[in-house]
Design a protein around this motif. Structure first.
Motif, PDB file in Angstrom:
ATOM      1  N   ALA A  49      28.759  60.262  48.367  1.00 39.44           N
ATOM      2  CA  ALA A  49      27.817  59.274  47.838  1.00 39.44           C
ATOM      3  C   ALA A  49      27.717  59.376  46.336  1.00 39.44           C
ATOM      4  N   ILE A  50      27.682  60.621  45.837  1.00 35.68           N
ATOM      5  CA  ILE A  50      27.607  60.815  44.379  1.00 35.68           C
ATOM      6  C   ILE A  50      28.856  60.261  43.712  1.00 35.68           C
ATOM      7  N   THR A  51      30.024  60.519  44.323  1.00 36.41           N
ATOM      8  CA  THR A  51      31.288  60.035  43.761  1.00 36.41           C
ATOM      9  C   THR A  51      31.326  58.519  43.708  1.00 36.41           C
ATOM     10  N   ILE A  52      30.909  57.855  44.798  1.00 39.81           N
ATOM     11  CA  ILE A  52      30.903  56.390  44.850  1.00 39.81           C
ATOM     12  C   ILE A  52      29.947  55.823  43.814  1.00 39.81           C
ATOM     13  N   ALA A  53      28.757  56.427  43.711  1.00 38.68           N
ATOM     14  CA  ALA A  53      27.778  55.943  42.733  1.00 38.68           C
ATOM     15  C   ALA A  53      28.312  56.084  41.325  1.00 38.68           C
ATOM     16  N   SER A  54      29.005  57.213  41.073  1.00 41.24           N
ATOM     17  CA  SER A  54      29.565  57.433  39.743  1.00 41.24           C
ATOM     18  C   SER A  54      30.614  56.394  39.421  1.00 41.24           C
ATOM     19  N   CYS A  55      31.508  56.099  40.369  1.00 34.21           N
ATOM     20  CA  CYS A  55      32.543  55.083  40.149  1.00 34.21           C
ATOM     21  C   CYS A  55      31.919  53.711  39.960  1.00 34.21           C
ATOM     22  N   GLY A  56      30.906  53.430  40.775  1.00 34.84           N
ATOM     23  CA  GLY A  56      30.238  52.141  40.635  1.00 34.84           C
ATOM     24  C   GLY A  56      29.596  52.004  39.287  1.00 34.84           C
ATOM     25  N   GLY A  57      28.971  53.081  38.829  1.00 34.14           N
ATOM     26  CA  GLY A  57      28.330  53.029  37.522  1.00 34.14           C
ATOM     27  C   GLY A  57      29.328  52.791  36.419  1.00 34.14           C
ATOM     28  N   SER A  58      30.491  53.452  36.513  1.00 34.45           N
ATOM     29  CA  SER A  58      31.512  53.265  35.487  1.00 34.45           C
ATOM     30  C   SER A  58      32.028  51.841  35.486  1.00 34.45           C
ATOM     31  N   GLY A  59      32.189  51.262  36.706  1.00 33.64           N
ATOM     32  CA  GLY A  59      32.684  49.889  36.786  1.00 33.64           C
ATOM     33  C   GLY A  59      31.718  48.915  36.173  1.00 33.64           C
ATOM     34  N   GLN A  60      30.440  49.075  36.402  1.00 29.28           N
ATOM     35  CA  GLN A  60      29.446  48.164  35.847  1.00 29.28           C
ATOM     36  C   GLN A  60      29.408  48.269  34.327  1.00 29.28           C
ATOM     37  N   LYS A  61      29.555  49.477  33.843  1.00 27.83           N
ATOM     38  CA  LYS A  61      29.533  49.661  32.404  1.00 27.83           C
ATOM     39  C   LYS A  61      30.734  48.997  31.761  1.00 27.83           C
ATOM     40  N   GLY A  62      31.904  49.119  32.452  1.00 28.13           N
ATOM     41  CA  GLY A  62      33.105  48.487  31.917  1.00 28.13           C
ATOM     42  C   GLY A  62      32.970  46.977  31.890  1.00 28.13           C
ATOM     43  N   GLU A  63      32.383  46.433  32.965  1.00 33.01           N
ATOM     44  CA  GLU A  63      32.207  44.985  32.993  1.00 33.01           C
ATOM     45  C   GLU A  63      31.257  44.533  31.893  1.00 33.01           C
ATOM     46  N   GLY A  64      30.216  45.327  31.649  1.00 36.74           N
ATOM     47  CA  GLY A  64      29.282  44.977  30.581  1.00 36.74           C
ATOM     48  C   GLY A  64      29.960  44.995  29.238  1.00 36.74           C
ATOM     49  N   ALA A  65      30.839  45.975  29.016  1.00 34.88           N
ATOM     50  CA  ALA A  65      31.554  46.060  27.747  1.00 34.88           C
ATOM     51  C   ALA A  65      32.462  44.860  27.581  1.00 34.88           C
ATOM     52  N   ASP A  66      33.133  44.450  28.708  1.00 35.53           N
ATOM     53  CA  ASP A  66      33.996  43.268  28.623  1.00 35.53           C
ATOM     54  C   ASP A  66      33.188  42.021  28.307  1.00 35.53           C
ATOM     55  N   ALA A  67      32.003  41.926  28.929  1.00 36.14           N
ATOM     56  CA  ALA A  67      31.168  40.742  28.697  1.00 36.14           C
ATOM     57  C   ALA A  67      30.724  40.680  27.247  1.00 36.14           C
ATOM     58  N   ASP A  68      30.427  41.856  26.665  1.00 37.91           N
ATOM     59  CA  ASP A  68      29.996  41.874  25.271  1.00 37.91           C
ATOM     60  C   ASP A  68      31.120  41.487  24.329  1.00 37.91           C
ATOM     61  N   SER A  69      32.369  41.732  24.771  1.00 37.64           N
ATOM     62  CA  SER A  69      33.505  41.457  23.893  1.00 37.64           C
ATOM     63  C   SER A  69      33.952  40.009  23.946  1.00 37.64           C
ATOM     64  N   VAL A  70      33.455  39.236  24.893  1.00 35.59           N
ATOM     65  CA  VAL A  70      33.823  37.825  25.004  1.00 35.59           C
ATOM     66  C   VAL A  70      33.113  37.032  23.907  1.00 35.59           C
ATOM     67  N   GLU A  71      33.892  36.345  23.130  1.00 32.92           N
ATOM     68  CA  GLU A  71      33.338  35.573  22.021  1.00 32.92           C
ATOM     69  C   GLU A  71      32.922  34.184  22.497  1.00 32.92           C
ATOM     70  N   VAL A  72      31.684  33.850  22.293  1.00 29.51           N
ATOM     71  CA  VAL A  72      31.169  32.536  22.663  1.00 29.51           C
ATOM     72  C   VAL A  72      31.368  31.584  21.478  1.00 29.51           C
ATOM     73  N   VAL A  73      32.106  30.519  21.717  1.00 27.37           N
ATOM     74  CA  VAL A  73      32.409  29.562  20.657  1.00 27.37           C
ATOM     75  C   VAL A  73      31.345  28.482  20.639  1.00 27.37           C
ATOM     76  N   ASP A  74      30.677  28.327  19.512  1.00 26.02           N
ATOM     77  CA  ASP A  74      29.659  27.291  19.351  1.00 26.02           C
ATOM     78  C   ASP A  74      30.338  26.031  18.836  1.00 26.02           C
ATOM     79  N   THR A  75      30.810  25.231  19.786  1.00 22.17           N
ATOM     80  CA  THR A  75      31.575  24.033  19.424  1.00 22.17           C
ATOM     81  C   THR A  75      30.752  23.066  18.594  1.00 22.17           C
ATOM     82  N   ALA A  76      29.493  22.902  18.953  1.00 23.51           N
ATOM     83  CA  ALA A  76      28.628  21.963  18.231  1.00 23.51           C
ATOM     84  C   ALA A  76      28.462  22.383  16.777  1.00 23.51           C
TER      85      ALA A  76
END
Length: 210
Positions: free
Chosen positions: A14-41
């Motif tokens: 359970a600890i191992t799964i939680a640790s992997c899950g935590g790492s995955g969520q953090k990675g996704e958050g980092a990817d989301a932060d790196s996505v540049e939002v283009v303000d077309t207007a």
């Protein structure tokens, strides 16, 4: 003892799964932060004149026609060069073509043809092409090529925000936008990512003689 070992194994898993899950969520958050939002207007507002300004140029061109002048006289071309100082402004009167172009990373591909087309010089960079050319003998139209569907949609929103509404009318497969009391109308060509501002001569005649 067996129960104790089994519990320990399950707890470790359970600890191992939680640790992997935590790492995955953090990675996704980092990817989301790196996505540049283009303000077309915001880009459009910076690169393309307002609907009101384009309208004023179209109306001004008609006023010049009514005074037997042309927007292609050098003094008017010089004024456009000042107003669009960020663009490469050229007149093409030397080619016996009544045309003023305002280009940024763009060029017209068929200057001599009435139905002009534009393309980007560097496809990987922002490009905007604007040109003023006669529409018949009565007025000049102001054309804008945006090269991008998102930019076009943002321009349509600007047109609507200026009080223009889509009408049942069409202009050579374009969508026509009109505003009550305005002597200008806009035509949007979705397939070409081009918009045109026209002088509404019919509305002018109705307001003059009715």
């Amino acid at each position: 003892m067996k129960n104790t070992l089994l519990f320990a194994a399950l707890a470790f898993g359970a600890i191992t799964i939680a640790s992997c899950g935590g790492s995955g969520q953090k990675g996704e958050g980092a990817d989301a932060d790196s996505v540049e939002v283009v303000d077309t207007a915001a880009i459009l507002a910076k690169e393309v004149p307002s609907v009101e300004k384009v309208d004023s140029i179209v109306l001004g061109a008609y006023d010049l026609y009514s005074q037997f002048e042309k927007i292609y006289d050098q003094k008017h071309v010089d004024r456009l060069k000042q107003e669009f100082s960020d663009f490469d402004v050229k007149d093409h009167i030397d080619k016996e073509v009544f045309l003023v172009t305002m280009m940024k990373n763009a060029e017209l591909t068929n200057i001599e043809d009435f139905y002009k087309e534009a393309k980007k010089v560097n496809p990987d960079s922002l490009g905007v092409a604007m040109w003023i050319a006669p529409c018949g003998d009565m007025y000049d139209m102001f054309s804008i090529a945006l090269f991008d569907a998102n930019m076009l949609q943002a321009q349509v929103k600007r047109i609507e925000a200026a009080g223009y509404s889509l009408t049942p009318e069409s202009a050579e497969e374009g969508m026509c936008y009109k505003k009550p009391g305005s002597l200008c109308y806009w035509v949007v060509y979705p397939e070409k990512n081009v918009v045109e501002a026209h002088f509404d001569y019919e509305a002018y005649m109705e307001s003059t003689f009715n």
